[in-house]
Motif scaffolding. Structure first.
Motif, PDB file in Angstrom:
ATOM      1  N   LYS A   1       0.841  -1.203   0.000  1.00 24.26           N
ATOM      2  CA  LYS A   1       0.000   0.000   0.000  1.00 24.26           C
ATOM      3  C   LYS A   1       0.879   1.257   0.000  1.00 24.26           C
ATOM      4  O   LYS A   1       0.652   2.200  -0.764  1.00 24.26           O
ATOM      5  CB  LYS A   1      -0.902  -0.026   1.245  1.00 24.26           C
ATOM      6  N   ARG A   2       1.907   1.250   0.862  1.00 24.83           N
ATOM      7  CA  ARG A   2       2.808   2.409   0.958  1.00 24.83           C
ATOM      8  C   ARG A   2       3.481   2.685  -0.386  1.00 24.83           C
ATOM      9  O   ARG A   2       3.654   3.829  -0.794  1.00 24.83           O
ATOM     10  CB  ARG A   2       3.863   2.120   2.040  1.00 24.83           C
ATOM     11  N   LEU A   3       3.849   1.605  -1.093  1.00 23.46           N
ATOM     12  CA  LEU A   3       4.570   1.750  -2.362  1.00 23.46           C
ATOM     13  C   LEU A   3       3.623   1.860  -3.555  1.00 23.46           C
ATOM     14  O   LEU A   3       4.066   1.964  -4.696  1.00 23.46           O
ATOM     15  CB  LEU A   3       5.520   0.552  -2.561  1.00 23.46           C
ATOM     16  N   ASN A   4       2.326   1.806  -3.256  1.00 23.29           N
ATOM     17  CA  ASN A   4       1.309   1.966  -4.301  1.00 23.29           C
ATOM     18  C   ASN A   4       1.511   0.992  -5.456  1.00 23.29           C
ATOM     19  O   ASN A   4       1.547   1.372  -6.626  1.00 23.29           O
ATOM     20  CB  ASN A   4       1.365   3.424  -4.809  1.00 23.29           C
ATOM     21  N   THR A   5       1.655  -0.300  -5.099  1.00 26.38           N
ATOM     22  CA  THR A   5       1.958  -1.314  -6.118  1.00 26.38           C
ATOM     23  C   THR A   5       0.737  -1.711  -6.945  1.00 26.38           C
ATOM     24  O   THR A   5       0.888  -2.298  -8.019  1.00 26.38           O
ATOM     25  CB  THR A   5       2.492  -2.597  -5.446  1.00 26.38           C
ATOM     26  N   GLY A   6      -0.442  -1.458  -6.408  1.00 30.82           N
ATOM     27  CA  GLY A   6      -1.647  -1.880  -7.127  1.00 30.82           C
ATOM     28  C   GLY A   6      -1.891  -3.377  -7.053  1.00 30.82           C
ATOM     29  O   GLY A   6      -2.776  -3.903  -7.728  1.00 30.82           O
ATOM     30  N   THR A   7      -1.130  -4.089  -6.232  1.00 32.18           N
ATOM     31  CA  THR A   7      -1.340  -5.531  -6.058  1.00 32.18           C
ATOM     32  C   THR A   7      -2.623  -5.761  -5.248  1.00 32.18           C
ATOM     33  O   THR A   7      -3.058  -4.866  -4.515  1.00 32.18           O
ATOM     34  CB  THR A   7      -0.123  -6.165  -5.346  1.00 32.18           C
ATOM     35  N   PRO A   8      -3.249  -6.940  -5.377  1.00 31.57           N
ATOM     36  CA  PRO A   8      -4.561  -7.136  -4.748  1.00 31.57           C
ATOM     37  C   PRO A   8      -4.574  -6.905  -3.228  1.00 31.57           C
ATOM     38  O   PRO A   8      -5.597  -6.485  -2.669  1.00 31.57           O
ATOM     39  CB  PRO A   8      -4.929  -8.582  -5.088  1.00 31.57           C
ATOM     40  N   CYS A   9      -3.438  -7.153  -2.563  1.00 34.28           N
ATOM     41  CA  CYS A   9      -3.392  -6.975  -1.102  1.00 34.28           C
ATOM     42  C   CYS A   9      -3.574  -5.516  -0.687  1.00 34.28           C
ATOM     43  O   CYS A   9      -3.918  -5.235   0.469  1.00 34.28           O
ATOM     44  CB  CYS A   9      -2.085  -7.512  -0.540  1.00 34.28           C
ATOM     45  N   THR A  10      -3.342  -4.589  -1.619  1.00 37.76           N
ATOM     46  CA  THR A  10      -3.536  -3.167  -1.269  1.00 37.76           C
ATOM     47  C   THR A  10      -5.021  -2.840  -1.127  1.00 37.76           C
ATOM     48  O   THR A  10      -5.385  -1.841  -0.523  1.00 37.76           O
ATOM     49  CB  THR A  10      -2.919  -2.218  -2.335  1.00 37.76           C
ATOM     50  N   GLU A  11      -5.877  -3.708  -1.698  1.00 34.44           N
ATOM     51  CA  GLU A  11      -7.321  -3.463  -1.638  1.00 34.44           C
ATOM     52  C   GLU A  11      -7.931  -3.973  -0.334  1.00 34.44           C
ATOM     53  O   GLU A  11      -8.750  -3.304   0.280  1.00 34.44           O
ATOM     54  CB  GLU A  11      -8.030  -4.185  -2.808  1.00 34.44           C
ATOM     55  N   ASP A  12      -7.509  -5.192   0.058  1.00 33.43           N
ATOM     56  CA  ASP A  12      -8.183  -5.807   1.212  1.00 33.43           C
ATOM     57  C   ASP A  12      -7.242  -6.257   2.334  1.00 33.43           C
ATOM     58  O   ASP A  12      -7.687  -6.851   3.320  1.00 33.43           O
ATOM     59  CB  ASP A  12      -9.036  -6.998   0.743  1.00 33.43           C
ATOM     60  N   GLY A  13      -5.927  -5.988   2.192  1.00 29.53           N
ATOM     61  CA  GLY A  13      -4.986  -6.355   3.252  1.00 29.53           C
ATOM     62  C   GLY A  13      -4.726  -7.847   3.355  1.00 29.53           C
ATOM     63  O   GLY A  13      -4.132  -8.321   4.326  1.00 29.53           O
ATOM     64  N   VAL A  14      -5.158  -8.605   2.329  1.00 29.42           N
ATOM     65  CA  VAL A  14      -4.993 -10.064   2.353  1.00 29.42           C
ATOM     66  C   VAL A  14      -4.120 -10.482   1.174  1.00 29.42           C
ATOM     67  O   VAL A  14      -4.271  -9.953   0.070  1.00 29.42           O
ATOM     68  CB  VAL A  14      -6.390 -10.747   2.236  1.00 29.42           C
ATOM     69  N   CYS A  15      -3.204 -11.428   1.391  1.00 29.71           N
ATOM     70  CA  CYS A  15      -2.363 -11.910   0.295  1.00 29.71           C
ATOM     71  C   CYS A  15      -3.164 -12.825  -0.630  1.00 29.71           C
ATOM     72  O   CYS A  15      -3.854 -13.732  -0.171  1.00 29.71           O
ATOM     73  CB  CYS A  15      -1.153 -12.663   0.851  1.00 29.71           C
ATOM     74  N   HIS A  16      -3.025 -12.592  -1.932  1.00 35.01           N
ATOM     75  CA  HIS A  16      -3.702 -13.424  -2.936  1.00 35.01           C
ATOM     76  C   HIS A  16      -2.691 -14.240  -3.740  1.00 35.01           C
ATOM     77  O   HIS A  16      -3.028 -14.748  -4.815  1.00 35.01           O
ATOM     78  CB  HIS A  16      -4.507 -12.530  -3.883  1.00 35.01           C
TER      79      HIS A  16
END
Ligand code: SF4
Length: 203
Positions: A153-168
């Motif tokens: 989230k801090r690095l603004n990666t756009g990975t799914p975990c930035t949306e819900d805090g869960v690893c996908h």
């Protein structure tokens, strides 16, 4: 000193890490300064902890360090990034410190873990008490449920975990947890030095 921190430091020493205790961030910075010799080439990996204790400001002001993360020209940035592999002292944190005296890290392009493993003459790892865990499984859990989503989230990666805090277990080109590195022992005694700070620091 807290018993868990004391046990962790003792176990780090047994695994040939340099092991230091700092009551506060200010104390940790003083230890970092004392471990850097005059004229040394100093570099650092991306780390909130290194920034929070004031070590980034210190090396910018006193060690001739140029921050590649602030450089926009790609060629110049890459040149600065490569310099870390031949520096004297490399500063970073760890994703977790296992209380049996080992370090746990996950990295994306590995520009942090690679110089931890080989290259710089010494590596100084600064970790808050919140990074201490009891097992490899706990370290992995901490990484995937706390550190990686927050850092993504801090690095603004756009990975799914930035949306819900869960690893996908994503296949994103900007995945930040691509390689798992566990440092069990220092062949070169005290090449890696660990400062544990009695504060919550980093992610
Ligand atoms: S694998 Fe992808 S989704 Fe999982 S924590 Fe890493 S970056 Fe986030």
């Amino acid at each position: 000193m807290d018993a868990v921190i004391a046990k962790t430091l003792e176990n780090l020493k047994a695994n040939q890490f340099g092991a230091y205790y700092a009551e506060t961030s200010a104390d940790a910075l003083e230890i970092v300064k004392s471990l850097i010799a005059e004229g040394e080439k100093v570099d650092r990996g991306g780390s909130m902890t290194i920034e929070q204790i004031g070590a980034l400001d210190y090396i910018l002001e006193n060690c001739g360090y140029t921050d590649p993360y602030k450089v926009t020209d790609p060629a110049e940035k890459e040149k600065l990034m490569q310099a870390r592999y031949t520096c004297d002292t490399f500063l970073c944190s760890a994703n977790a410190v296992i209380s049996d005296g080992r370090l746990y890290n996950e990295d994306g392009i590995c520009s942090r873990v690679a110089p931890m493993l080989y290259g710089p003459k010494q590596v100084i790892v600064v970790a808050g008490r919140n990074k201490i865990v009891n097992t490899e499984a706990e370290a992995r859990k901490r990484m995937m449920t706390v550190a990686a989503p927050l850092n993504a989230k801090r690095l603004n990666t756009g990975t799914p975990c930035t949306e819900d805090g869960v690893c996908h277990n994503c296949k994103s080109e900007r995945r930040i947890c691509c390689s798992t590195v566990i440092t069990n022992f220092n062949r070169i005694k005290e090449r890696i030095k660990v400062i544990i700070v009695n504060e919550d620091l980093g992610m």
